[in-house]
Design a protein around this motif. Structure first.
Motif, PDB file in Angstrom:
ATOM      1  N   MET A  24       0.813  -1.217   0.000  1.00 30.40           N
ATOM      2  CA  MET A  24       0.000   0.000   0.000  1.00 30.40           C
ATOM      3  C   MET A  24       0.851   1.274   0.000  1.00 30.40           C
ATOM      4  O   MET A  24       0.327   2.362  -0.268  1.00 30.40           O
ATOM      5  N   TYR A  25       2.134   1.154   0.255  1.00 24.06           N
ATOM      6  CA  TYR A  25       3.016   2.325   0.258  1.00 24.06           C
ATOM      7  C   TYR A  25       3.474   2.651  -1.159  1.00 24.06           C
ATOM      8  O   TYR A  25       3.671   1.749  -1.973  1.00 24.06           O
ATOM      9  N   SER A  26       3.669   3.915  -1.436  1.00 22.52           N
ATOM     10  CA  SER A  26       4.194   4.326  -2.742  1.00 22.52           C
ATOM     11  C   SER A  26       5.635   3.841  -2.876  1.00 22.52           C
ATOM     12  O   SER A  26       6.295   3.516  -1.883  1.00 22.52           O
ATOM     13  N   ARG A  27       6.117   3.806  -4.097  1.00 24.33           N
ATOM     14  CA  ARG A  27       7.522   3.406  -4.322  1.00 24.33           C
ATOM     15  C   ARG A  27       8.473   4.322  -3.574  1.00 24.33           C
ATOM     16  O   ARG A  27       9.492   3.877  -3.044  1.00 24.33           O
ATOM     17  N   GLU A  28       8.163   5.591  -3.544  1.00 24.16           N
ATOM     18  CA  GLU A  28       9.038   6.551  -2.862  1.00 24.16           C
ATOM     19  C   GLU A  28       9.099   6.263  -1.357  1.00 24.16           C
ATOM     20  O   GLU A  28      10.166   6.285  -0.756  1.00 24.16           O
ATOM     21  N   THR A  29       7.946   5.990  -0.779  1.00 22.35           N
ATOM     22  CA  THR A  29       7.911   5.678   0.650  1.00 22.35           C
ATOM     23  C   THR A  29       8.598   4.349   0.920  1.00 22.35           C
ATOM     24  O   THR A  29       9.357   4.215   1.885  1.00 22.35           O
ATOM     25  N   GLN A  30       8.359   3.372   0.067  1.00 23.86           N
ATOM     26  CA  GLN A  30       9.048   2.086   0.217  1.00 23.86           C
ATOM     27  C   GLN A  30      10.559   2.284   0.189  1.00 23.86           C
ATOM     28  O   GLN A  30      11.290   1.701   0.991  1.00 23.86           O
ATOM     29  N   ALA A  31      11.010   3.132  -0.717  1.00 21.01           N
ATOM     30  CA  ALA A  31      12.452   3.384  -0.832  1.00 21.01           C
ATOM     31  C   ALA A  31      12.997   4.032   0.440  1.00 21.01           C
ATOM     32  O   ALA A  31      14.084   3.671   0.916  1.00 21.01           O
ATOM     33  N   ARG A  32      12.246   4.976   1.009  1.00 29.65           N
ATOM     34  CA  ARG A  32      12.679   5.619   2.267  1.00 29.65           C
ATOM     35  C   ARG A  32      12.737   4.613   3.405  1.00 29.65           C
ATOM     36  O   ARG A  32      13.686   4.588   4.181  1.00 29.65           O
ATOM     37  N   ILE A  33      11.704   3.783   3.496  1.00 33.80           N
ATOM     38  CA  ILE A  33      11.669   2.762   4.547  1.00 33.80           C
ATOM     39  C   ILE A  33      12.842   1.800   4.376  1.00 33.80           C
ATOM     40  O   ILE A  33      13.540   1.477   5.343  1.00 33.80           O
ATOM     41  N   LEU A  34      13.048   1.352   3.138  1.00 37.38           N
ATOM     42  CA  LEU A  34      14.144   0.404   2.885  1.00 37.38           C
ATOM     43  C   LEU A  34      15.505   1.012   3.178  1.00 37.38           C
ATOM     44  O   LEU A  34      16.394   0.332   3.710  1.00 37.38           O
ATOM     45  N   PHE A  35      15.680   2.280   2.854  1.00 36.62           N
ATOM     46  CA  PHE A  35      16.956   2.928   3.136  1.00 36.62           C
ATOM     47  C   PHE A  35      17.220   2.939   4.641  1.00 36.62           C
ATOM     48  O   PHE A  35      18.307   2.583   5.098  1.00 36.62           O
ATOM     49  N   GLU A  36      16.206   3.333   5.409  1.00 35.34           N
ATOM     50  CA  GLU A  36      16.358   3.345   6.870  1.00 35.34           C
ATOM     51  C   GLU A  36      16.601   1.940   7.406  1.00 35.34           C
ATOM     52  O   GLU A  36      17.459   1.729   8.258  1.00 35.34           O
ATOM     53  N   TRP A  37      15.828   0.961   6.899  1.00 36.63           N
ATOM     54  CA  TRP A  37      15.963  -0.410   7.389  1.00 36.63           C
ATOM     55  C   TRP A  37      17.344  -0.980   7.060  1.00 36.63           C
ATOM     56  O   TRP A  37      17.977  -1.623   7.891  1.00 36.63           O
ATOM     57  N   GLU A  38      17.824  -0.744   5.853  1.00 37.49           N
ATOM     58  CA  GLU A  38      19.134  -1.283   5.479  1.00 37.49           C
ATOM     59  C   GLU A  38      20.240  -0.688   6.338  1.00 37.49           C
ATOM     60  O   GLU A  38      21.222  -1.357   6.657  1.00 37.49           O
ATOM     61  N   THR A  39      20.089   0.566   6.737  1.00 38.37           N
ATOM     62  CA  THR A  39      21.061   1.184   7.637  1.00 38.37           C
ATOM     63  C   THR A  39      21.042   0.479   8.991  1.00 38.37           C
ATOM     64  O   THR A  39      22.091   0.138   9.538  1.00 38.37           O
ATOM     65  N   ILE A  40      19.856   0.243   9.510  1.00 38.93           N
ATOM     66  CA  ILE A  40      19.720  -0.463  10.787  1.00 38.93           C
ATOM     67  C   ILE A  40      20.173  -1.914  10.643  1.00 38.93           C
ATOM     68  O   ILE A  40      20.920  -2.437  11.476  1.00 38.93           O
TER      69      ILE A  40
END
Length: 102
Positions: A24-40
């Protein structure tokens, strides 16, 4: 905000909390979430190493401990640390991808 990363005291890392299903998240939001998650996510192996060092210390103490009650307590602590490591490995293997549907 439709998602956040919340610190998990037991694991010692932040975990994602999503209000909606991933798709349900836009690609842009998915990308932001993934960037944060990959850092963690990148910090998880270091966290596991820290916990393994604690287990080694407790196992060393256990090897010299003669008091049964203290031995039981050390075994319980070692077991809990091993459980945390197992959960961290599960989170480390958790991956999402960005939905490419328009």
């Amino acid at each position: 905000m439709t998602y956040e990363f919340v610190y998990d005291e037991r694991l010692g890392i932040c975990l994602p909390h999503l209000k909606y299903e991933w798709e349900m998240y836009s690609r842009e939001t998915q990308a932001r979430i993934l960037f944060e998650w990959e850092t963690i996510r990148g910090t998880i192996p270091d966290r596991i190493n820290e916990l393994e060092a604690l287990i080694n210390e407790k196992q060393e103490k256990l090897g010299h401990e003669e008091d049964f009650t203290v031995s039981c307590h050390l075994n319980r602590e070692i077991s809990e640390l091993a459980s945390v490591i197992n959960d961290l490995w599960i989170w480390f293997r958790t991956r999402q991808t960005i939905e490419m549907n328009e």
